[in-house]
Motif scaffolding. Structure first.
Motif, PDB file in Angstrom:
ATOM      1  N   TRP A 118     -15.277   6.784  17.693  1.00  0.00           N
ATOM      2  CA  TRP A 118     -15.876   8.049  18.128  1.00  0.00           C
ATOM      3  C   TRP A 118     -16.309   8.760  16.867  1.00  0.00           C
ATOM      4  O   TRP A 118     -15.486   9.011  15.981  1.00  0.00           O
ATOM      5  CB  TRP A 118     -14.850   8.886  18.883  1.00  0.00           C
ATOM      6  CG  TRP A 118     -14.441   8.322  20.208  1.00  0.00           C
ATOM      7  CD1 TRP A 118     -13.706   7.185  20.441  1.00  0.00           C
ATOM      8  CD2 TRP A 118     -14.732   8.864  21.484  1.00  0.00           C
ATOM      9  NE1 TRP A 118     -13.534   7.000  21.780  1.00  0.00           N
ATOM     10  CE2 TRP A 118     -14.143   8.021  22.451  1.00  0.00           C
ATOM     11  CE3 TRP A 118     -15.433   9.994  21.906  1.00  0.00           C
ATOM     12  CZ2 TRP A 118     -14.240   8.263  23.808  1.00  0.00           C
ATOM     13  CZ3 TRP A 118     -15.514  10.241  23.263  1.00  0.00           C
ATOM     14  CH2 TRP A 118     -14.930   9.378  24.202  1.00  0.00           C
ATOM     15  N   LEU A 119     -17.589   9.084  16.748  1.00  0.00           N
ATOM     16  CA  LEU A 119     -18.140   9.712  15.556  1.00  0.00           C
ATOM     17  C   LEU A 119     -18.687  11.086  15.935  1.00  0.00           C
ATOM     18  O   LEU A 119     -19.514  11.194  16.833  1.00  0.00           O
ATOM     19  CB  LEU A 119     -19.257   8.831  14.994  1.00  0.00           C
ATOM     20  CG  LEU A 119     -19.976   9.324  13.747  1.00  0.00           C
ATOM     21  CD1 LEU A 119     -20.312   8.139  12.847  1.00  0.00           C
ATOM     22  CD2 LEU A 119     -21.241  10.087  14.084  1.00  0.00           C
ATOM     23  N   TYR A 120     -18.194  12.122  15.255  1.00  0.00           N
ATOM     24  CA  TYR A 120     -18.656  13.487  15.474  1.00  0.00           C
ATOM     25  C   TYR A 120     -19.326  13.977  14.196  1.00  0.00           C
ATOM     26  O   TYR A 120     -18.729  13.900  13.119  1.00  0.00           O
ATOM     27  CB  TYR A 120     -17.493  14.413  15.838  1.00  0.00           C
ATOM     28  CG  TYR A 120     -17.930  15.843  16.027  1.00  0.00           C
ATOM     29  CD1 TYR A 120     -18.591  16.240  17.189  1.00  0.00           C
ATOM     30  CD2 TYR A 120     -17.721  16.790  15.035  1.00  0.00           C
ATOM     31  CE1 TYR A 120     -19.020  17.549  17.359  1.00  0.00           C
ATOM     32  CE2 TYR A 120     -18.141  18.099  15.197  1.00  0.00           C
ATOM     33  CZ  TYR A 120     -18.786  18.476  16.356  1.00  0.00           C
ATOM     34  OH  TYR A 120     -19.209  19.764  16.524  1.00  0.00           O
ATOM     35  N   THR A 155     -23.431  16.374  17.206  1.00  0.00           N
ATOM     36  CA  THR A 155     -23.611  15.123  17.934  1.00  0.00           C
ATOM     37  C   THR A 155     -22.281  14.380  18.024  1.00  0.00           C
ATOM     38  O   THR A 155     -21.562  14.263  17.038  1.00  0.00           O
ATOM     39  CB  THR A 155     -24.641  14.212  17.235  1.00  0.00           C
ATOM     40  OG1 THR A 155     -25.891  14.883  17.163  1.00  0.00           O
ATOM     41  CG2 THR A 155     -24.808  12.887  17.967  1.00  0.00           C
ATOM     42  N   LEU A 156     -21.982  13.876  19.204  1.00  0.00           N
ATOM     43  CA  LEU A 156     -20.819  13.016  19.425  1.00  0.00           C
ATOM     44  C   LEU A 156     -21.332  11.666  19.891  1.00  0.00           C
ATOM     45  O   LEU A 156     -22.123  11.587  20.838  1.00  0.00           O
ATOM     46  CB  LEU A 156     -19.883  13.622  20.474  1.00  0.00           C
ATOM     47  CG  LEU A 156     -18.658  12.785  20.843  1.00  0.00           C
ATOM     48  CD1 LEU A 156     -17.736  12.607  19.628  1.00  0.00           C
ATOM     49  CD2 LEU A 156     -17.900  13.457  21.986  1.00  0.00           C
ATOM     50  N   LEU A 157     -20.892  10.607  19.220  1.00  0.00           N
ATOM     51  CA  LEU A 157     -21.354   9.254  19.504  1.00  0.00           C
ATOM     52  C   LEU A 157     -20.140   8.352  19.655  1.00  0.00           C
ATOM     53  O   LEU A 157     -19.196   8.463  18.876  1.00  0.00           O
ATOM     54  CB  LEU A 157     -22.228   8.761  18.336  1.00  0.00           C
ATOM     55  CG  LEU A 157     -22.655   7.300  18.342  1.00  0.00           C
ATOM     56  CD1 LEU A 157     -23.743   7.087  19.390  1.00  0.00           C
ATOM     57  CD2 LEU A 157     -23.160   6.893  16.969  1.00  0.00           C
ATOM     58  N   VAL A 158     -20.163   7.485  20.643  1.00  0.00           N
ATOM     59  CA  VAL A 158     -19.107   6.487  20.797  1.00  0.00           C
ATOM     60  C   VAL A 158     -19.713   5.117  20.564  1.00  0.00           C
ATOM     61  O   VAL A 158     -20.670   4.734  21.246  1.00  0.00           O
ATOM     62  CB  VAL A 158     -18.453   6.532  22.191  1.00  0.00           C
ATOM     63  CG1 VAL A 158     -17.393   5.442  22.314  1.00  0.00           C
ATOM     64  CG2 VAL A 158     -17.847   7.893  22.452  1.00  0.00           C
ATOM     65  N   THR A 192     -19.185  13.301   8.705  1.00  0.00           N
ATOM     66  CA  THR A 192     -18.743  12.935  10.048  1.00  0.00           C
ATOM     67  C   THR A 192     -17.223  12.829  10.109  1.00  0.00           C
ATOM     68  O   THR A 192     -16.571  12.470   9.131  1.00  0.00           O
ATOM     69  CB  THR A 192     -19.346  11.595  10.512  1.00  0.00           C
ATOM     70  OG1 THR A 192     -18.840  10.538   9.708  1.00  0.00           O
ATOM     71  CG2 THR A 192     -20.861  11.625  10.439  1.00  0.00           C
ATOM     72  N   ASN A 248     -14.431  10.792  12.291  1.00  0.00           N
ATOM     73  CA  ASN A 248     -14.393   9.580  13.096  1.00  0.00           C
ATOM     74  C   ASN A 248     -12.993   9.333  13.635  1.00  0.00           C
ATOM     75  O   ASN A 248     -12.006   9.526  12.913  1.00  0.00           O
ATOM     76  CB  ASN A 248     -14.812   8.375  12.241  1.00  0.00           C
ATOM     77  CG  ASN A 248     -16.204   8.546  11.689  1.00  0.00           C
ATOM     78  OD1 ASN A 248     -17.167   8.135  12.303  1.00  0.00           O
ATOM     79  ND2 ASN A 248     -16.330   9.179  10.533  1.00  0.00           N
TER      80      ASN A 248
END
Length: 114
Positions: A47-49, A70-73, A92, A94
């Motif tokens: 999970w990257l914010y 942005t939040l990315l999985v 970021t 993580n």
């Protein structure tokens, strides 16, 4: 309970892990990237914010713009690369489930890269 103040210095640094989860901070300078077409975590979701900066994530060939908030999985086994496309540091936070890196940033356990 555990807590830590994050510094967001350049590079990748693990913060700490509890049970089956790990936190890490990653800072990329303008033009830098982390990962490549073969980078993937064998057994860990990432999970990257995005705290600040701009960039792009390339996950399984799909480009996702990154900016503050942005939040990315990135799910386990997905090939991915994170690039700083901006003019300032890309910072970021993580989270890895399960933990994927040792205290020195070396891949460990089922989450290690393949």
């Amino acid at each position: 309970m555990r807590h830590k103040s994050l510094r967001f210095g350049k590079g990748f640094r693990t913060a700490f892990a509890v049970r089956k989860m790990q936190a890490a901070e990653m800072v990329l300078a303008p033009g830098d990237s982390e990962g490549d077409a073969d980078n993937r975590h064998r057994g860990a979701d990432q999970w990257l914010y995005v705290v600040s900066g701009r960039g792009v994530a390339i996950v399984e060939g799909e480009r996702v713009p990154l900016k503050a908030g942005t939040l990315l999985v990135v799910e386990k086994r997905e090939r991915h690369e994170i690039r700083n496309t901006g003019r300032t540091l890309l910072k970021t936070l993580n989270f890895y489930y399960p933990p994927a890196f040792g205290s020195r940033g070396d891949p460990i356990g089922p989450g290690r890269q393949r």
